[in-house]
Design an enzyme around this catalytic site. Structure first.
Site, PDB file in Angstrom:
ATOM      1  N   TYR A   1       0.680  -1.249   0.042  1.00  0.00           N
ATOM      2  CA  TYR A   1      -0.194  -0.039  -0.222  1.00  0.00           C
ATOM      3  C   TYR A   1       0.875   1.210  -0.028  1.00  0.00           C
ATOM      4  O   TYR A   1       0.526   2.284  -0.461  1.00  0.00           O
ATOM      5  CB  TYR A   1      -0.866  -0.013   1.159  1.00  0.00           C
ATOM      6  CG  TYR A   1      -2.141  -0.632   0.908  1.00  0.00           C
ATOM      7  CD1 TYR A   1      -2.475  -1.972   0.721  1.00  0.00           C
ATOM      8  CD2 TYR A   1      -3.474   0.192   1.291  1.00  0.00           C
ATOM      9  CE1 TYR A   1      -3.441  -2.543   0.496  1.00  0.00           C
ATOM     10  CE2 TYR A   1      -4.874  -0.442   1.163  1.00  0.00           C
ATOM     11  CZ  TYR A   1      -4.668  -1.746   0.706  1.00  0.00           C
ATOM     12  OH  TYR A   1      -5.948  -2.341   0.541  1.00  0.00           O
TER      13      TYR A   1
ATOM     14  N   LYS B   1       3.158 -15.405   2.008  1.00  0.00           N
ATOM     15  CA  LYS B   1       3.074 -16.151   0.568  1.00  0.00           C
ATOM     16  C   LYS B   1       4.718 -16.304   0.300  1.00  0.00           C
ATOM     17  O   LYS B   1       5.396 -15.884  -0.528  1.00  0.00           O
ATOM     18  CB  LYS B   1       2.745 -15.053  -0.594  1.00  0.00           C
ATOM     19  CG  LYS B   1       2.717 -15.680  -1.803  1.00  0.00           C
ATOM     20  CD  LYS B   1       1.617 -16.770  -1.933  1.00  0.00           C
ATOM     21  CE  LYS B   1       1.750 -17.351  -3.534  1.00  0.00           C
ATOM     22  NZ  LYS B   1       0.717 -18.716  -3.496  1.00  0.00           N
TER      23      LYS B   1
ATOM     24  N   ASP C   1      -3.047 -17.977  -0.270  1.00  0.00           N
ATOM     25  CA  ASP C   1      -4.020 -18.789  -0.978  1.00  0.00           C
ATOM     26  C   ASP C   1      -4.755 -19.770  -0.276  1.00  0.00           C
ATOM     27  O   ASP C   1      -6.166 -19.951  -0.361  1.00  0.00           O
ATOM     28  CB  ASP C   1      -3.512 -19.205  -2.308  1.00  0.00           C
ATOM     29  CG  ASP C   1      -2.364 -19.829  -2.310  1.00  0.00           C
ATOM     30  OD1 ASP C   1      -1.621 -19.964  -1.198  1.00  0.00           O
ATOM     31  OD2 ASP C   1      -1.821 -20.506  -3.129  1.00  0.00           O
TER      32      ASP C   1
ATOM     33  N   ASP D   1      -6.452  -7.075   3.689  1.00  0.00           N
ATOM     34  CA  ASP D   1      -7.547  -6.310   3.262  1.00  0.00           C
ATOM     35  C   ASP D   1      -8.457  -7.258   2.583  1.00  0.00           C
ATOM     36  O   ASP D   1      -9.631  -7.444   2.711  1.00  0.00           O
ATOM     37  CB  ASP D   1      -7.102  -5.311   2.146  1.00  0.00           C
ATOM     38  CG  ASP D   1      -8.124  -4.624   1.371  1.00  0.00           C
ATOM     39  OD1 ASP D   1      -8.967  -3.927   2.045  1.00  0.00           O
ATOM     40  OD2 ASP D   1      -8.076  -4.508   0.165  1.00  0.00           O
TER      41      ASP D   1
ATOM     42  N   ASP E   1     -12.348  -8.991   4.185  1.00  0.00           N
ATOM     43  CA  ASP E   1     -13.623  -8.910   3.373  1.00  0.00           C
ATOM     44  C   ASP E   1     -14.145 -10.302   3.082  1.00  0.00           C
ATOM     45  O   ASP E   1     -15.317 -10.449   3.336  1.00  0.00           O
ATOM     46  CB  ASP E   1     -13.278  -8.230   1.940  1.00  0.00           C
ATOM     47  CG  ASP E   1     -13.833  -6.909   1.800  1.00  0.00           C
ATOM     48  OD1 ASP E   1     -13.418  -6.045   3.189  1.00  0.00           O
ATOM     49  OD2 ASP E   1     -14.163  -6.333   0.874  1.00  0.00           O
TER      50      ASP E   1
END
Ligand code: IPM
Ligand code: MG
Length: 363
Positions: free
Chosen positions: A141, A191, A223, A247, A251
């Protein structure tokens, strides 16, 4: 106890949901022995229209003087731009960065009254109670270099995922501390099969684990974490992860609970704290009294827990929301047999329920 709370309504449904959160804050504060000094200020598109800035310096200065900030939402088609110039979202990101709100706590709790509202099977989601801890002021970000590039005549654009060791260490410590206060299980999401940043992240988590012998640490690739979250959400207690992964996963986690309109959050740094729903400004339903104010109301609960040091008030707000849901529903969580209400009425019913159940004993 005197506390200064700054309200940033923002755009879209921000003002309407925040008004309901504020109602609850104002009703509960005296019972909790708090004297509030409330002020509001502009942020996002609303600020841009008045001042030409998405985060005016006056708003930032006020934020730095507050004990806590209650934030609505920012953004909307009116201010959306794809050409790299400033947007309301940038105003929020700058605010997070300026206040060093590095730890974003996003609890996803499935209210017993809402198990049937999830798109997943009841037996999968029932009893889910997890906390996503998202690093909020670093990673891709904010990483530099960023923006447009041109390489050998080819045009492109880039962002950079970068974390410094101290940034990773401080957020993972928040994860261990939180897990220690919950069910002693921390899942670090990265990751590390691909990204160097994640390799460092994982090794820091491993190193810190010995300092928290009571907490069991495991790791998941992002993942796999996305998959496991909907396969078996109850396996999770506390998840700690970087900005972008957090983020996305938060959600996803919100859908376990039935609606993104239910999820509160706290963004905490060493000096400041900001409380906001995880949902956005939902311009499509703004101003129609359709929004679910419960995320804002639950964010106020988090303010009592983390800024005012009153977890019992957070718990009372939580259980009152659950009993409220047995009777009233906003459109996002409506099912037959419940009374449909708008944003404003949900706030009013919350006050009524708090009063009727005497959930919060007078100070
Ligand atoms: C969130 C939002 C923000 C983010 C946007 C509005 C900048 O999606 O708080 O999750 O990406 O952090
Ligand atoms: Mg988001």
């Amino acid at each position: 106890m005197n506390k200064k709370v700054l309200v940033m309504h923002g755009d879209g449904i921000g003002p309407e949901v925040t008004r309901q959160g504020l109602k609850v804050l104002n009703a509960v504060a005296p019972q909790a022995g708090l004297v509030l000094d409330l002020e509001d200020t502009l942020i996002g598109g609303a600020a841009y229209d008045e001042t030409g800035s998405f985060l005016p310096s006056e708003s930032l200065n006020k934020a730095k003087q507050a004990d806590a900030i209650l934030f609505g939402a920012v953004g909307g088609p009116k201010w959306a731009k794809l050409d790299g110039s400033e947007t309301p979202e940038k105003g929020l990101l700058n605010l997070r960065k300026e206040l060093d709100l590095f730890a974003n706590l996003r609890p996803a709790t499935v209210f017993s009254e809402l198990v049937e509202a999830s798109t997943l099977k009841q037996e999968v989601v029932e009893g889910t109670d997890l906390m996503v801890i998202r690093e909020l002021t670093g990673g891709i970000y904010f990483g530099e270099p960023r923006g447009s590039i041109e390489v050998q005549g080819r045009k492109g654009s880039r962002n950079t995922m970068v974390y410094m060791e101290d940034e990773v260490e401080r957020i993972i410590r928040v994860g261990f501390d939180m897990a220690g206060k919950r069910r002693n299980k921390l899942t670090s999401v990265d990751k590390s099969n691909v990204l160097d940043v994640s390799k460092m992240w994982r090794s820091i988590a491993e190193r810190l684990a010995s300092e928290y012998p009571g907490v069991e640490l495991d790791h998941l690739y992002v993942d796999a974490a996305a998959m496991e979250l909907i396969r078996d959400p109850r396996q999770f207690d506390t998840i700690v992860t970087g900005n972008l992964f957090g983020d996305i996963l938060s959600d996803e986690a919100s859908m376990l609970t039935g609606s993104i309109g239910m999820l509160p959050s706290a963004s905490i740094g060493s000096e400041f704290a900001l409380y906001e729903p995880i949902h956005g400004s939902a311009p499509d339903i703004a101003g129609q009294d359709k929004a679910n104010p419960l995320a804002s109301i639950l964010s106020v609960g988090m303010m009592f827990r983390y800024t005012f040091g009153m977890p019992q008030i957070d718990e009372a707000i939580h259980s009152t929301v659950n009993s409220l849901l047995s009777k009233y529903r906003t459109p996002d969580i409506m099912v037959p047999g419940k009374k449909p209400v708008g944003c404003e009425e949900m706030g009013d019913m919350m006050l009524q329920e708090l009063e009727q159940t005497q959930a919060i004993p007078a100070a």
